[in-house]
Each structure stands twice: as C-alpha cells, then as structure tokens.
Design a protein around this motif. Structure first.
Motif, PDB file in Angstrom:
ATOM      1  N   SER A 165      27.713  -3.446 -71.739  1.00  0.00           N
ATOM      2  CA  SER A 165      28.258  -3.523 -73.097  1.00  0.00           C
ATOM      3  C   SER A 165      27.623  -4.677 -73.876  1.00  0.00           C
ATOM      4  O   SER A 165      27.274  -4.535 -75.060  1.00  0.00           O
ATOM      5  CB  SER A 165      29.781  -3.695 -73.047  1.00  0.00           C
ATOM      6  OG  SER A 165      30.143  -4.895 -72.384  1.00  0.00           O
ATOM      7  N   THR A 166      27.459  -5.810 -73.216  1.00  0.00           N
ATOM      8  CA  THR A 166      26.819  -6.951 -73.852  1.00  0.00           C
ATOM      9  C   THR A 166      25.356  -6.662 -74.166  1.00  0.00           C
ATOM     10  O   THR A 166      24.855  -6.988 -75.248  1.00  0.00           O
ATOM     11  CB  THR A 166      26.913  -8.189 -72.943  1.00  0.00           C
ATOM     12  OG1 THR A 166      28.281  -8.466 -72.663  1.00  0.00           O
ATOM     13  CG2 THR A 166      26.295  -9.408 -73.610  1.00  0.00           C
ATOM     14  N   ALA A 167      24.668  -6.024 -73.217  1.00  0.00           N
ATOM     15  CA  ALA A 167      23.262  -5.678 -73.440  1.00  0.00           C
ATOM     16  C   ALA A 167      23.119  -4.673 -74.576  1.00  0.00           C
ATOM     17  O   ALA A 167      22.173  -4.759 -75.382  1.00  0.00           O
ATOM     18  CB  ALA A 167      22.663  -5.123 -72.150  1.00  0.00           C
ATOM     19  N   LEU A 168      24.042  -3.731 -74.671  1.00  0.00           N
ATOM     20  CA  LEU A 168      23.997  -2.736 -75.742  1.00  0.00           C
ATOM     21  C   LEU A 168      24.164  -3.399 -77.110  1.00  0.00           C
ATOM     22  O   LEU A 168      23.414  -3.098 -78.053  1.00  0.00           O
ATOM     23  CB  LEU A 168      25.089  -1.688 -75.520  1.00  0.00           C
ATOM     24  CG  LEU A 168      25.203  -0.588 -76.580  1.00  0.00           C
ATOM     25  CD1 LEU A 168      23.924   0.239 -76.633  1.00  0.00           C
ATOM     26  CD2 LEU A 168      26.406   0.311 -76.288  1.00  0.00           C
ATOM     27  N   LEU A 169      25.127  -4.279 -77.210  1.00  0.00           N
ATOM     28  CA  LEU A 169      25.328  -5.003 -78.466  1.00  0.00           C
ATOM     29  C   LEU A 169      24.125  -5.870 -78.798  1.00  0.00           C
ATOM     30  O   LEU A 169      23.735  -6.009 -79.964  1.00  0.00           O
ATOM     31  CB  LEU A 169      26.593  -5.868 -78.369  1.00  0.00           C
ATOM     32  CG  LEU A 169      27.920  -5.096 -78.331  1.00  0.00           C
ATOM     33  CD1 LEU A 169      29.062  -6.029 -77.951  1.00  0.00           C
ATOM     34  CD2 LEU A 169      28.191  -4.433 -79.671  1.00  0.00           C
ATOM     35  N   ALA A 170      23.532  -6.453 -77.765  1.00  0.00           N
ATOM     36  CA  ALA A 170      22.349  -7.286 -77.986  1.00  0.00           C
ATOM     37  C   ALA A 170      21.182  -6.445 -78.497  1.00  0.00           C
ATOM     38  O   ALA A 170      20.420  -6.874 -79.361  1.00  0.00           O
ATOM     39  CB  ALA A 170      21.962  -7.988 -76.684  1.00  0.00           C
ATOM     40  N   LEU A 171      21.066  -5.223 -77.969  1.00  0.00           N
ATOM     41  CA  LEU A 171      19.986  -4.330 -78.387  1.00  0.00           C
ATOM     42  C   LEU A 171      20.143  -3.927 -79.853  1.00  0.00           C
ATOM     43  O   LEU A 171      19.151  -3.763 -80.572  1.00  0.00           O
ATOM     44  CB  LEU A 171      19.978  -3.086 -77.497  1.00  0.00           C
ATOM     45  CG  LEU A 171      18.776  -2.146 -77.636  1.00  0.00           C
ATOM     46  CD1 LEU A 171      17.502  -2.847 -77.193  1.00  0.00           C
ATOM     47  CD2 LEU A 171      19.006  -0.887 -76.805  1.00  0.00           C
TER      48      LEU A 171
END
Length: 360
Positions: A165-171
């Motif tokens: 979820s954090t990586a998705l938001l970062a992307l």
C-alpha cells in the motif's frame, strides 16, 4: 537452504536491499547461517524500509516518523538513526545475558490484555480525526481477525497493509526523487533514550506470547515522551533486540520471532554471533550508504516494492495469499485517503492479539 556460512552476509544483505523479501520465506539448515542472514537483513533492510514510505510522507501525515524525517531531512538522516538503534539493541541484548532468566517469567494474561486495550484506545484518542481513525481501525481490525483468526498467513496481511500500500501510494505520488541528506547530529543522551526504549519493547516481545515487535514498539512510544529522532532509534533497537532476546527464550522452548522459529536451539554464542554480525553489517552498510542511497531515491523503487511482494506471495501462498494481499493493500491505502495516522492499521494485529489474551 544448505549453503556455506560465508555466503550468509551476502544473502542477508541482498534480501534486505530488495523490498518485499524476508528471510522467513526460506529455510536454513544451520543455526549460525540463519543468525548471520537475519543480522545482515535487519541492517540492510533499513534503507528500502525508510525510502519507500518517504516518497509520500509529505502528501499526508499518515506515515511513520522515519518516513517523515526522510522526506524532510533526507533518506540518509533517517536511515542512520535507524542504524544506531539496530546496533544498540543488539549490544544491549548481550549485556542482558545475566538477567536472561527474567524472560522465562510470564506476567498475568489480564495485564497484557489491559495494556493492549490502552494501546488501542490511545491510537484513536490521540488522533485529530477520531471518527475517521475509528473507521480505519474497524476495517483493519476486522481484516486482521478474519485472516489471523482463521489460521491465515501473516505475511500477505502485513505486506499489503504496510508494504505494498505504501509502495502504491509512492508510485502515484508526484514526487520524483528523494533528498539524500546528511548524517543526523545526535547526542549520546538521545541515542541512549531511544535505544533503551526500543530495548524495553524487545523485552515485551520476548515475555508476552502473540506480542509483535510493531505492537510492543507502538506501546512504548505511546507511553514515553520521545523526540522524532529518538522514536526512530527506538524502532531500530526494538527490531534487533527482539530478535536477539528471542534466542534466549529458546532455552525455555519458546519461539517468539521468525528468527527463533528458524533455529533448532538457542545459546549465548548465537546471541554473540547475531550482535557481532549486526555490528559488522552496520560498518559495511554505512560505508556503502553514500552510494546506495541515490539508488533508492528514484521512482523505480516503489514499483519493485509492489512487484516483488506480489511475486513472492503468489509463489509461497498461492491464490488465497494474493487475495489477502490485495484486500490488505486497499485497507492500507485508507489512512492516506482519510488523512489519518497509518499507525491505526496496527489494529489488524492488536485485535487478534486481544482475542488471544481475552479473559474468557
């Protein structure tokens, strides 16, 4: 995985540098090999752990303090603080050896139950948006209870909530690159405060069944007045000390962490090996940090943080694991959407643990 011991540092470092890979996904025939892998993994994973979340820390106040510090002061600033805590926690575990018998004591279950209730209440009450925090707590707590209460695997759950979820938001974040930053100015007093606080969390993990490092760290930080820098050091100290202390508890037949689960037996020599490996890994990591940090400041890292866990979960846990990962990722995005602290997602682990300790 039967490999020469000299390959353990390389393997642990590689696992640490690739987001989404954890040593618990593999089995090792040698206790010494397991300890060395976990030591190097714990140190080297500090960089991607901080960097992925830092991409979106400026967009909302929904990420842990290390991500916030990295977004404001630079990745190196936060990573070095975490590294200080990791080394200190391992060294404090060695000093704890004469008192290791205390880990065999089991306080009343009711005491743990009320401590968890207090932690859960503080998470919501301290929020500036209590109703929204309560909604996230409801969703994450229900998900955790459904997955863990039915015997499901914790890896897809935690990976989705706090990783993918954090990586998705970062992307999706508009930020292109992260500030590298410099080493933090740190006093000995602050280092000791943060390290001891994290070590206390490590003891909680070793003493109480079903108490995760995340819950223990959160409980200590909520109760103790720590600065942001001290809180990051505390997180590092809790991580390494909980692993080392869990080796002590093996003599009582108790396995509290993934490292302990990977070992056949526990001994002081293994604790020494873990601490010395952490110290060696920290030196190597610090020397490489100036070259490694820029690699983790670009847009490709969040994409890796999504694809690698998806591949690993699919291979290890099959379709059901992917479903849990996907649902957990959706729930993990809610704090950012609603503008609340991401720490409320800890209800996913607190609620199942509460049921474990419930006096009924």
């Amino acid at each position: 995985m039967d490999l020469p011991l000299l390959l353990a540092p390389f393997l642990g470092s590689l696992m640490g540098l690739v987001p989404g890979i954890h040593p618990l996904l593999f089995n090792y025939s040698s206790d010494a090999f397991s300890v060395a892998v976990y030591a190097f993994y714990t140190v080297f994973s500090a960089l991607p752990t901080v960097a992925v979340g830092a991409f979106v820390a400026g967009a909302a106040f929904s990420f842990v303090v290390s991500h916030r510090l990295a977004s404001r002061r630079g990745v190196r600033y936060a990573v070095v603080l975490l590294l200080v805590g990791i080394v200190a926690g391992a060294l404090l575990s060695i000093l704890f050896f004469p008192l290791r018998f205390a880990l065999a004591q089991r306080p009343p279950r009711l005491l743990v139950f009320f401590a968890l209730i207090l932690t859960a209440a503080l998470l919501v009450i301290r929020s500036e948006r209590i109703l929204r925090s309560s909604l996230v707590a409801l969703f994450s707590g229900t998900l955790g209870l459904l997955v863990l209460g039915s015997g499901g695997h914790i890896v897809p759950l935690v990976s989705g909530l706090f990783g993918v979820s954090t990586a998705l938001l970062a992307l999706l974040s508009p930020s292109k690159r992260l500030l590298i930053g410099e080493d933090p100015p740190l006093s000995l007093v602050s280092a000791l405060r943060g390290s001891v606080a994290g070590f206390l969390a490590g003891i909680l993990v070793s003493v109480f069944p079903a108490m995760s490092v995340s819950i223990a760290s959160l409980f200590v930080v909520l109760l103790l007045p720590l600065s942001p820098e001290e809180a990051v050091i505390s997180a590092g100290s809790a991580t390494s000390s909980s692993l080392a202390l869990s080796v002590y508890t093996l003599s009582s037949g108790v396995r509290r962490t993934s490292l302990a689960a990977a070992l056949h037996s526990g001994s002081f020599s293994l604790v020494l090996l873990f601490a010395s490996s952490v110290f060696l890994a920290a030196i190597v990591f610090y020397l490489l940090l100036r070259r490694l940090a820029p690699l983790y400041s670009s847009r490709w890292l969040p994409l890796v943080g999504i694809l690698v866990p998806l591949i690993v979960v699919s291979a290890r846990f099959g379709f059901s694991g992917v479903v849990v990962l996907a649902v957990a990722t959706v729930v993990g995005v809610l704090p950012n959407v609603l503008g609340v602290e991401k720490s409320v997602l800890m209800y996913s682990l607190i609620v199942p643990t509460l049921f474990y300790y419930a006096p009924v």
